[in-house]
Design a protein around this motif. Structure first.
Motif, mmCIF file in Angstrom:
data_model
loop_
_atom_site.group_PDB
_atom_site.id
_atom_site.type_symbol
_atom_site.label_atom_id
_atom_site.label_comp_id
_atom_site.label_asym_id
_atom_site.label_seq_id
_atom_site.Cartn_x
_atom_site.Cartn_y
_atom_site.Cartn_z
ATOM 1 N N LYS A 81 41.251 68.733 32.640
ATOM 2 C CA LYS A 81 40.922 69.612 33.768
ATOM 3 C C LYS A 81 40.202 70.887 33.342
ATOM 4 C CE LYS A 81 44.729 68.057 36.730
ATOM 5 N NZ LYS A 81 45.955 68.486 37.456
ATOM 6 N N LYS A 82 40.628 71.504 32.254
ATOM 7 C CA LYS A 82 40.017 72.781 31.878
ATOM 8 C C LYS A 82 38.546 72.612 31.507
ATOM 9 C CE LYS A 82 41.188 72.917 26.927
ATOM 10 N NZ LYS A 82 41.820 73.730 25.854
ATOM 11 N N GLU A 139 43.234 75.086 37.469
ATOM 12 C CA GLU A 139 43.563 73.716 37.066
ATOM 13 C C GLU A 139 44.540 73.061 38.036
ATOM 14 O OE1 GLU A 139 44.541 73.008 32.941
ATOM 15 O OE2 GLU A 139 43.355 74.744 32.315
#
Length: 247
Positions: A39-40, A60
């Motif tokens: 996600k990051k 996130e």
């Protein structure tokens, strides 16, 4: 066409599909997919390289990765590269992220994306409560298609669906249309990429290095950025006359 001819045709079609799958299912594709599944990394990508206002507030926790197959009745099974379900203040948005890592242009891209998007909507519609979707206020979620291209040649395929429709201009607003967001590594400037130092930025910088001379000129700076990114100390290897990660 007799039975034997039909069997031969079906066999040939199956072989062609297998060949196409092998051509597109390569380690580079899988590497990109693994990275953007984190996600990051995906969040950094959309905030920096697409940068719509509503994206800048995302965290996130607002992202949900949906990695699945979408099936339509008239077409083969399509495995989406990545689909993120994004929770925004205005509601749910689906970000469909397609990797186009070949060196050639796919001029059917708008049509491909339409198929994928329709499959996402169909999946969503089928899984909604029947009473909910029969209400006047019911709306389908927004889908934003994103294409990442890292080929050597510039991307010249149309980004608008209507440009694939014959005589679309005759029908004005009544023709189906949408536009996908294109991020082509080849056209990104080095200054744009290097103004931050993340894994995604450094992958893009590496992808822009094409020739042997470019590798010679750029590898030292790239290694320096990677060391800085991970805070890895380094010193000069006097025996080899160069700096290294582990001396």
């Amino acid at each position: 066409m007799d039975t034997q001819e039909k069997e031969n045709t079906q066999k040939e079609n199956t072989q062609n599909k297998q060949i196409q799958k092998k051509e597109t299912d390569n380690p580079h594709d899988k590497g990109y997919k693994r990275i953007f599944s984190i996600k990051k990394h995906f969040l950094h990508f959309i905030k920096k390289y697409i940068a719509l206002e509503w994206m800048m507030e995302l965290e996130e926790k607002d992202l949900e990765l949906i990695d699945k197959e979408f099936i339509t009745d008239q077409f083969d099974t399509y495995e989406s590269d990545l689909v993120y379900k994004v929770y925004t203040k205005e509601g749910v948005v689906y970000l469909f992220f397609l990797f186009e890592l070949q060196s050639y242009n796919d001029f059917t891209m708008p049509f491909r994306l339409l198929i994928y998007m329709t499959a996402i909507w169909l999946d969503h519609f089928k899984n909604c409560d029947k009473n909910e979707r029969s209400q006047k206020a019911y709306k389908l979620p927004a889908i934003m298609p994103i294409v990442l291209h890292n080929g050597e040649r510039n991307w010249t395929a149309s980004c608008r669906f209507s440009q694939m429709i014959n005589n679309a201009e005759l029908f004005g607003k009544y023709v189906v249309d949408f536009e996908y967001a294109l991020v082509s590594v080849n056209t990104l400037t080095e200054s744009k990429i290097s103004n931050s130092n993340t894994l995604i930025d450094n992958i893009f910088l590496a992808d822009k290095i094409r020739t042997r001379q470019e590798w010679t000129d750029g590898i030292a700076e790239l290694m320096h950025r990677i060391r800085a990114m991970y805070n890895v100390p380094y010193k000069v290897d006097t025996a080899r006359g160069r700096d290294c990660l582990k001396c």
